[in-house]
Design a protein around this motif. Structure first.
Motif, PDB file in Angstrom:
ATOM      1  N   TYR A  43       0.823  -1.204   0.000  1.00 23.04           N
ATOM      2  CA  TYR A  43       0.000   0.000   0.000  1.00 23.04           C
ATOM      3  C   TYR A  43       0.864   1.264   0.000  1.00 23.04           C
ATOM      4  CZ  TYR A  43      -3.089   3.672   1.701  1.00 23.04           C
ATOM      5  OH  TYR A  43      -3.767   4.850   1.847  1.00 23.04           O
ATOM      6  N   GLY A  44       1.961   1.219   0.780  1.00 23.81           N
ATOM      7  CA  GLY A  44       2.861   2.377   0.801  1.00 23.81           C
ATOM      8  C   GLY A  44       3.486   2.638  -0.562  1.00 23.81           C
ATOM      9  N   LEU A  45       3.878   1.587  -1.269  1.00 21.24           N
ATOM     10  CA  LEU A  45       4.460   1.761  -2.600  1.00 21.24           C
ATOM     11  C   LEU A  45       3.457   2.388  -3.565  1.00 21.24           C
ATOM     12  CD1 LEU A  45       6.449  -1.582  -3.081  1.00 21.24           C
ATOM     13  CD2 LEU A  45       7.342   0.662  -2.455  1.00 21.24           C
ATOM     14  N   ASP A  47       0.658   4.134  -2.711  1.00 21.38           N
ATOM     15  CA  ASP A  47       0.242   5.461  -2.267  1.00 21.38           C
ATOM     16  C   ASP A  47       1.311   6.511  -2.526  1.00 21.38           C
ATOM     17  OD1 ASP A  47      -1.737   7.103  -0.751  1.00 21.38           O
ATOM     18  OD2 ASP A  47      -0.038   7.342   0.623  1.00 21.38           O
ATOM     19  N   LEU A  48       2.586   6.132  -2.450  1.00 21.31           N
ATOM     20  CA  LEU A  48       3.683   7.072  -2.676  1.00 21.31           C
ATOM     21  C   LEU A  48       4.100   7.142  -4.141  1.00 21.31           C
ATOM     22  CD1 LEU A  48       5.885   6.274   0.459  1.00 21.31           C
ATOM     23  CD2 LEU A  48       4.307   8.173   0.136  1.00 21.31           C
ATOM     24  N   ASP A  49       3.312   6.514  -5.002  1.00 24.87           N
ATOM     25  CA  ASP A  49       3.548   6.583  -6.449  1.00 24.87           C
ATOM     26  C   ASP A  49       4.932   6.062  -6.820  1.00 24.87           C
ATOM     27  OD1 ASP A  49       2.854   7.069  -9.072  1.00 24.87           O
ATOM     28  OD2 ASP A  49       3.508   9.162  -9.036  1.00 24.87           O
ATOM     29  N   PHE A  50       5.295   4.924  -6.215  1.00 21.55           N
ATOM     30  CA  PHE A  50       6.578   4.312  -6.558  1.00 21.55           C
ATOM     31  C   PHE A  50       6.507   3.732  -7.960  1.00 21.55           C
ATOM     32  CE2 PHE A  50       9.357   0.589  -6.770  1.00 21.55           C
ATOM     33  CZ  PHE A  50      10.574   1.150  -6.424  1.00 21.55           C
ATOM     34  N   SER A  51       7.488   4.084  -8.771  1.00 21.04           N
ATOM     35  CA  SER A  51       7.490   3.651 -10.165  1.00 21.04           C
ATOM     36  C   SER A  51       8.870   3.118 -10.528  1.00 21.04           C
ATOM     37  CB  SER A  51       7.115   4.813 -11.094  1.00 21.04           C
ATOM     38  OG  SER A  51       7.261   4.452 -12.441  1.00 21.04           O
TER      39      SER A  51
END
Length: 282
Positions: A43-45, A47-51
């Motif tokens: 969820y953190g990845l 939500d933080l827009d990890f790409s």
């Protein structure tokens, strides 16, 4: 040759029921925690827009910047950078020293073996926690608005931030001191101040000195960071050179910081061993 003794599994199960007949809640607790931690991580990845694509595309930019940093070159600004490095070291040293001096007497009131009353000890501990809970960078921003830009704000930021940390560490060291010396002074008719002066402080001062030396090393890096927001020192110069894309000067400043931290680590290590003595390795 004697026969091996037969193991009575029923008797062992009866003796250790918690091992063989664990309830379902206990068996599922660990997998449930792992699944929950994994779900929070995913969820953190998201939500933080990890790409990953953005990360891989940025590696080429990172490689280009790294190539631009070689070779490190201060240009004509070497005297300015040396002065800024001296400011950073002064901020770290003075801020840490002030924090330790003010934290030591306060830590006595937070120690359980000095102040047995929880009613008196509780507000002191919460006061230290509240100060320690605010990061050094935030304290720097606060003091910059109070006293203005410059190294004075950096000294105050480190002093206030480390005051909370030292208060906790010193009080824990005092609580861990051997009480036999204190009891001996009390039995010989010594007052409470004598117990602290001759029973507690001689035991904890070497530990406290080692902690202060470590924080001086750590605060050299912290002084660099707070310098970026305007608290003076080498961090201010580093931020300015990054802003104007002078990557060779940036790499030289980073190299200066690494050398300074390594030198302080070496010196503080020697001083710690001189204070607490070398321990024999078994």
């Amino acid at each position: 040759m004697s026969k091996p003794q037969e193991v009575d599994t029923a008797q062992i199960r009866a003796r250790y029921p918690d091992v063989f007949d664990r309830p379902a809640s206990a068996r599922l607790a660990t997998p449930a925690m792992i699944i929950a931690a994994l779900a929070i991580f995913i969820y953190g990845l998201v939500d933080l827009d990890f790409s990953p694509s953005r990360l891989f595309n940025g590696l080429s930019q990172l490689g280009w910047i790294s190539m631009m940093m070689i070779p490190p070159d201060p240009g004509s600004s070497l005297p300015l950078y040396l002065k800024a490095m001296g400011e950073t070291l002064s901020i770290a040293l003075l801020g840490t020293t002030l924090a330790a001096l003010f934290a030591l007497p306060v830590s006595l009131f937070a120690a359980r073996n000095v102040v047995p009353s929880k009613i008196l000890r509780f507000p002191v501990r919460r006061f230290l926690d509240s100060i320690r809970g605010v990061d050094t960078l935030i304290w720097a921003l606060v003091w910059i608005n109070v006293v203005g830009l410059g190294p004075f704000a950096g000294v105050l930021a480190i002093a206030v931030s480390d005051f909370g940390a030292f208060g906790k560490l010193f009080s824990e060291a005092i609580e861990g001191a051997d009480q036999k010396q204190v009891e001996g002074i009390r039995a010989s008719g010594g007052s409470a101040l004598h117990e602290i002066r001759f029973g507690l402080l001689p035991q904890v001062l070497p530990v406290i000195a080692g902690q202060v030396l470590y924080f001086i090393e750590s605060n050299t890096r912290s002084a660099t960071i707070i310098g970026i927001v305007g608290a003076g020192g080498i961090g201010l110069q580093l931020a300015e050179q990054i802003r104007v894309l002078e990557w060779q000067k940036v790499s030289f400043l980073i190299l200066m910081i690494l050398v300074a931290v390594a030198a302080i680590d070496f010196i503080s290590s020697k001083l710690r061993f001189a204070i607490i003595g070398r321990r024999a390795v078994a």
